[in-house]
Design an enzyme around this catalytic site. Sequence first.
Site, PDB file in Angstrom:
ATOM      1  N   SER A  29      76.873  20.395  46.599  1.00 14.65           N
ATOM      2  CA  SER A  29      76.023  21.153  47.536  1.00 14.65           C
ATOM      3  C   SER A  29      76.601  22.526  47.811  1.00 14.65           C
ATOM      4  CB  SER A  29      75.931  20.445  48.890  1.00 14.65           C
ATOM      5  OG  SER A  29      75.348  19.207  48.755  1.00 14.65           O
ATOM      6  N   HIS A  60      70.346  22.270  45.232  1.00 11.13           N
ATOM      7  CA  HIS A  60      70.625  21.592  43.957  1.00 11.13           C
ATOM      8  C   HIS A  60      69.521  21.937  42.952  1.00 11.13           C
ATOM      9  CE1 HIS A  60      73.901  18.710  44.967  1.00 11.13           C
ATOM     10  NE2 HIS A  60      73.512  19.009  46.184  1.00 11.13           N
ATOM     11  N   HIS A  82      71.845  11.898  44.539  1.00 10.50           N
ATOM     12  CA  HIS A  82      72.484  11.214  45.655  1.00 10.50           C
ATOM     13  C   HIS A  82      71.744   9.911  45.926  1.00 10.50           C
ATOM     14  CE1 HIS A  82      73.310  15.529  46.229  1.00 10.50           C
ATOM     15  NE2 HIS A  82      74.478  15.123  46.689  1.00 10.50           N
ATOM     16  N   TYR A  84      71.209   8.781  48.786  1.00 14.24           N
ATOM     17  CA  TYR A  84      70.323   8.946  49.947  1.00 14.24           C
ATOM     18  C   TYR A  84      68.945   9.478  49.589  1.00 14.24           C
ATOM     19  CZ  TYR A  84      71.939  13.855  49.976  1.00 14.24           C
ATOM     20  OH  TYR A  84      72.247  15.144  49.631  1.00 14.24           O
ATOM     21  N   GLU A  85      68.781   9.971  48.352  1.00 14.54           N
ATOM     22  CA  GLU A  85      67.452  10.422  47.925  1.00 14.54           C
ATOM     23  C   GLU A  85      66.569   9.231  47.547  1.00 14.54           C
ATOM     24  OE1 GLU A  85      67.567  13.989  45.189  1.00 14.54           O
ATOM     25  OE2 GLU A  85      69.695  13.596  45.424  1.00 14.54           O
ATOM     26  N   ALA A 112      80.771  19.099  48.692  1.00 12.06           N
ATOM     27  CA  ALA A 112      80.999  19.619  50.041  1.00 12.06           C
ATOM     28  C   ALA A 112      81.377  18.412  50.883  1.00 12.06           C
ATOM     29  CB  ALA A 112      79.720  20.257  50.559  1.00 12.06           C
ATOM     30  N   MET A 210      79.025  12.506  50.790  1.00 11.81           N
ATOM     31  CA  MET A 210      77.932  11.628  50.347  1.00 11.81           C
ATOM     32  C   MET A 210      77.749  11.618  48.827  1.00 11.81           C
ATOM     33  SD  MET A 210      75.196  12.799  53.257  1.00 11.81           S
ATOM     34  CE  MET A 210      75.735  13.143  54.944  1.00 11.81           C
ATOM     35  N   SER A 211      78.817  11.855  48.088  1.00 13.08           N
ATOM     36  CA  SER A 211      78.679  11.892  46.621  1.00 13.08           C
ATOM     37  C   SER A 211      80.006  11.531  45.956  1.00 13.08           C
ATOM     38  CB  SER A 211      78.240  13.293  46.169  1.00 13.08           C
ATOM     39  OG  SER A 211      79.292  14.222  46.370  1.00 13.08           O
ATOM     40  N   ASN A 234      83.048  21.677  57.098  1.00 12.46           N
ATOM     41  CA  ASN A 234      83.031  21.469  58.557  1.00 12.46           C
ATOM     42  C   ASN A 234      84.092  20.444  58.936  1.00 12.46           C
ATOM     43  OD1 ASN A 234      80.841  19.709  57.098  1.00 12.46           O
ATOM     44  ND2 ASN A 234      81.440  18.533  58.894  1.00 12.46           N
ATOM     45  N   HIS A 246      73.129  20.630  57.859  1.00 14.19           N
ATOM     46  CA  HIS A 246      73.150  20.894  56.414  1.00 14.19           C
ATOM     47  C   HIS A 246      73.211  22.404  56.159  1.00 14.19           C
ATOM     48  CE1 HIS A 246      72.597  20.238  52.172  1.00 14.19           C
ATOM     49  NE2 HIS A 246      71.424  20.835  52.130  1.00 14.19           N
TER      50      HIS A 246
HETATM   51  N1  HPA Z   1      79.949  14.228  56.494  1.00 18.13           N
HETATM   52  C1  HPA Z   1      79.406  13.782  55.335  1.00 18.13           C
HETATM   53  N2  HPA Z   1      79.109  14.575  54.332  1.00 18.13           N
HETATM   54  C2  HPA Z   1      79.347  15.886  54.471  1.00 18.13           C
HETATM   55  C3  HPA Z   1      79.921  16.422  55.636  1.00 18.13           C
HETATM   56  C4  HPA Z   1      80.230  15.541  56.698  1.00 18.13           C
HETATM   57  O1  HPA Z   1      80.724  15.929  57.779  1.00 18.13           O
HETATM   58  N3  HPA Z   1      80.040  17.760  55.453  1.00 18.13           N
HETATM   59  C5  HPA Z   1      79.566  18.014  54.195  1.00 18.13           C
HETATM   60  N4  HPA Z   1      79.167  16.892  53.600  1.00 18.13           N
END
Ligand code: HPA
Length: 275
Positions: A29, A60, A82, A84-85, A112, A210-211, A234, A246
Amino acid sequence: MTNAIEQAASAITNIHGPNFPKTVLVLGSGLGAFGEKIDAENIIPYKDIPGFPVSTVSGHAGQLLIGKAAGTPIACMQGRLHVYEGHPVQEIALPIRTYRALGAETLILTNAAGSLRQEMGPGSLMLISDHINFSGRNPLIGPNDDDVGPRFPDMSNVYDAQLREQFTHAAKEEGINLKSGVYLYTTGPSFETPAEIKMFAKMGADAVGMSTAPEAIAARHAGLKVVGLSLITNHAAGIAAHPITHDETLAIGAQSYETMSRLMLQFLSTFDRTP
Ligand code: HPA
């Protein structure tokens, strides 16, 4: 080789010819812009490769670039899938197995991620030393294809020590402060609660995302070497002083993109450049 792998492989060969690169890079991402650093001979939209699932997430692009970066032949997934998709996690394995069938040897994964460490703030780069698959899902669930890999593959050394050393060296050369840590994989798409983050920290995680883990598992099963790099966008929930969005992850990705791309190009320049 299963039919699905054969079909995907021949679609790529029909477009690019027989010389598939030995190295494959997956852009996470906000890191899709690295595609610009690739001197692409061919750009193949995933929809033109049978069985390649198409990603729907903003940030993406959904295409495979084949060419050179820093003089090294490379195939680059600009956009990844992903869970989650709504994709079954098993679908994540097909592209990886296809690259292996085409002769790839090394998979570089980027993502990310949120940081669980106070001193590893937004903009940090973290080399993945190991992962925790906290999703309860595994891309290898289902019948095993013994031609691809064993039923019960070892996961003691998912992230290759020598490639990590190469990355550390590249970071030194570029004067980049590269951290190292354990990446915990959850399916998302909701970000975590502060209680979950506290638990993950106790479990030994340094970053959450998440990947990456599904691809890494599929790649080790198929015999590829793996290395992974997290761009920290973050502080994770409860550590961050404000809610996580996001858009924030994409914005930090964009800001840190230049550093990440310098590191990646330096790393790639150390690779075997024979096609
Ligand atoms: N949590 C999960 N996935 C993420 C985060 C997070 O804080 N930041 C970027 N991808």
